[in-house]
Design an enzyme around this catalytic site. Structure first.
Site, short mmCIF file in Angstrom:
data_model
loop_
_atom_site.label_atom_id
_atom_site.label_comp_id
_atom_site.label_asym_id
_atom_site.label_seq_id
_atom_site.Cartn_x
_atom_site.Cartn_y
_atom_site.Cartn_z
N LYS A 54 37.32 26.85 29.22
CA LYS A 54 35.99 26.09 30.11
C LYS A 54 35.16 25.54 29.44
O LYS A 54 34.06 24.88 30.20
CB LYS A 54 35.59 26.97 30.56
N SER A 79 31.25 35.67 36.28
CA SER A 79 31.24 36.93 35.88
C SER A 79 32.74 36.83 34.18
O SER A 79 32.28 37.51 32.97
CB SER A 79 30.83 38.54 36.14
N GLU A 205 50.66 30.27 38.70
CA GLU A 205 48.85 31.49 38.50
C GLU A 205 49.90 32.78 38.59
O GLU A 205 51.32 32.72 38.89
CB GLU A 205 48.37 31.43 39.72
N GLY A 209 48.66 36.30 43.42
CA GLY A 209 48.24 35.64 44.26
C GLY A 209 47.91 33.86 44.20
O GLY A 209 47.73 33.73 43.06
N ASP A 211 48.08 31.66 46.23
CA ASP A 211 47.19 30.66 46.81
C ASP A 211 47.40 29.36 46.77
O ASP A 211 47.74 28.87 47.78
CB ASP A 211 45.57 31.00 47.39
N SER A 305 45.30 29.01 27.58
CA SER A 305 44.03 28.37 28.28
C SER A 305 42.81 29.90 27.35
O SER A 305 41.65 28.62 27.84
CB SER A 305 44.04 28.77 29.50
C1 LIG Z 1 39.27 30.20 34.42
C2 LIG Z 1 40.50 30.42 33.62
C3 LIG Z 1 42.13 29.64 34.19
C4 LIG Z 1 41.87 29.02 35.56
O1 LIG Z 1 41.59 27.80 35.37
P1 LIG Z 1 40.84 27.17 37.08
O2 LIG Z 1 40.18 25.95 36.45
O3 LIG Z 1 39.95 27.77 37.53
O4 LIG Z 1 42.31 26.99 37.01
C5 LIG Z 1 42.71 30.27 33.32
N1 LIG Z 1 42.80 31.41 32.38
C6 LIG Z 1 41.66 31.46 31.79
C7 LIG Z 1 41.11 31.84 30.17
C8 LIG Z 1 40.18 30.83 32.40
O5 LIG Z 1 39.17 30.88 32.00
#
Ligand SMILES: *Cc1c(COP(=O)(O)O)cnc(C)c1O
Length: 325
Positions: A54, A79, A205, A209, A211, A305
């Site tokens: 992010k 959060s 996902e 959830g 969706d 991620s």
């Molecule tokens: C936010 C996040 C996601 C999902 O990312 P999106 O852009 O909302 O699809 C996946 N893994 C981690 C660790 C995140 O912080």
């Protein structure tokens, strides 16, 4: 139809991030190759600054502010990892950041956000609407609201992780990407369709959830109640508008993983690769393991991620698995 970012925007984001974001390592494990029955490369965004991809989107978005916007600063509601990403990016760029968080947000997340210099404003999530609070602050104080995923600059920034991955390993047969609101997946899709057009691209996902899967299959954005899952980073009620338009055009399918599968993947990351990965960061590996038959003998990418998880919770999940909900 919203104005959608393109691969050129991902390239421009990569230039802005150069020297500030980490170029995260791409790791492999023979043991996991054997378990999946494929050659698997992991793009390790758990080792990104503030512990998740992010930072890429947040820093890219804030880098584009003009002087007036910088002076008034940024406001966001989150959060999770986006809050920390905004706070750190704002500090890097020397502007104020206000983060709207629920009164019952985990103390560690509030502390991390404050630690990066963010100003935290709390709200009661049972009686107040965080988006309304964020918008009101934006209007009253001239701050710019930067949402967590439904924004072209966020999407372009998140796409730089896959850009680096393809630059490093060349093309792939399949790529598995965690999916919440779709910032990471949409950005990844822009890079994938440019650099590895034949690669099969999957969003993953939490099963509780689904969706995103429902949305892709029905052809419109489906909104659900906030799901109960250990994958808190992907517990979003719906895909964003920009995100859905790109996902619908460029993504092959959306898959799901159960909380039990996430814990199993988390154990493998810890035991085999010595990596601390948060539950949401395990979605890609969980799906690759479940799809062994489809990827047998192929070159497979997994985006890891993030790695932000309270250590007490991490230890409990590894020891006992997810508690029944
Ligand atoms: C936010 C996040 C996601 C999902 O990312 P999106 O852009 O909302 O699809 C996946 N893994 C981690 C660790 C995140 O912080």
């Amino acid at each position: 139809m919203p104005q959608l970012p393109t691969f050129a925007d991902v390239r421009a984001a990569a230039d802005r991030l150069a020297g500030t974001a980490h170029r995260t390592p791409v790791l492999r494990s023979r043991r996991i190759d054997e378990e999946v029955g494929a050659q698997v490369v992991f793009k390790c965004e758990n080792l990104q600054r503030m512990g998740a991809f992010k930072f890429r989107g947040a820093f890219n978005a804030l880098s584009r502010f003009d002087e007036r916007q910088r002076d008034a600063g940024v406001v966001t509601f989150s959060s999770g990892n986006h809050a920390q990403a905004i706070a750190l990016s704002a500090r890097e760029l020397g502007m104020p950041a206000t983060i709207v968080m629920p009164t019952d947000a985990p103390a560690s997340k509030v502390a991390a956000t404050k630690g990066y210099g963010g100003q935290v404003v709390t709200y009661d999530r049972y009686t107040e609407d965080r988006e309304a609070i964020g918008r009101r602050m934006a209007t009253e104080r001239g701050m710019t609201l930067v949402p967590p995923y439904d924004h072209p600059d966020i999407i372009a920034g998140q796409g730089t992780a896959a850009l680096e991955l393809f630059e490093e390993v060349g093309t792939l047969d399949a790529l598995f990407v965690p999916l919440g609101g779709g910032g990471l997946l949409a950005g990844t899709a822009l890079s994938t369709r440019q650099l590895a057009p034949d690669c099969r691209l999957y969003g993953v996902e939490p099963a509780a959830g689904d969706d995103g899967q429902q949305s892709l299959r029905s052809g419109h954005v489906v909104r659900i109640d906030p799901p109960r899952t250990i994958a808190d980073g992907a517990a979003t009620p719906s895909l964003g508008e920009h995100n859905f338009a790109i996902i619908q055009r460029d993504v092959d399918d959306v898959l799901t993983a159960t909380d039990d599968e996430l814990v199993e993947a988390m154990r493998r990351f810890a035991a085999t690769m010595k990596l601390v990965v948060e539950p949401t960061g395990c979605l890609g590996l969980a799906a690759a393991l479940a799809r062994r038959d489809d990827v047998a003998g192929q070159r497979v990418g997994v985006i890891v991620s993030g790695g932000n998880v309270d250590l007490d919770r991490y230890a409990t999940l590894l020891a006992d698995g997810p508690s029944p909900t």
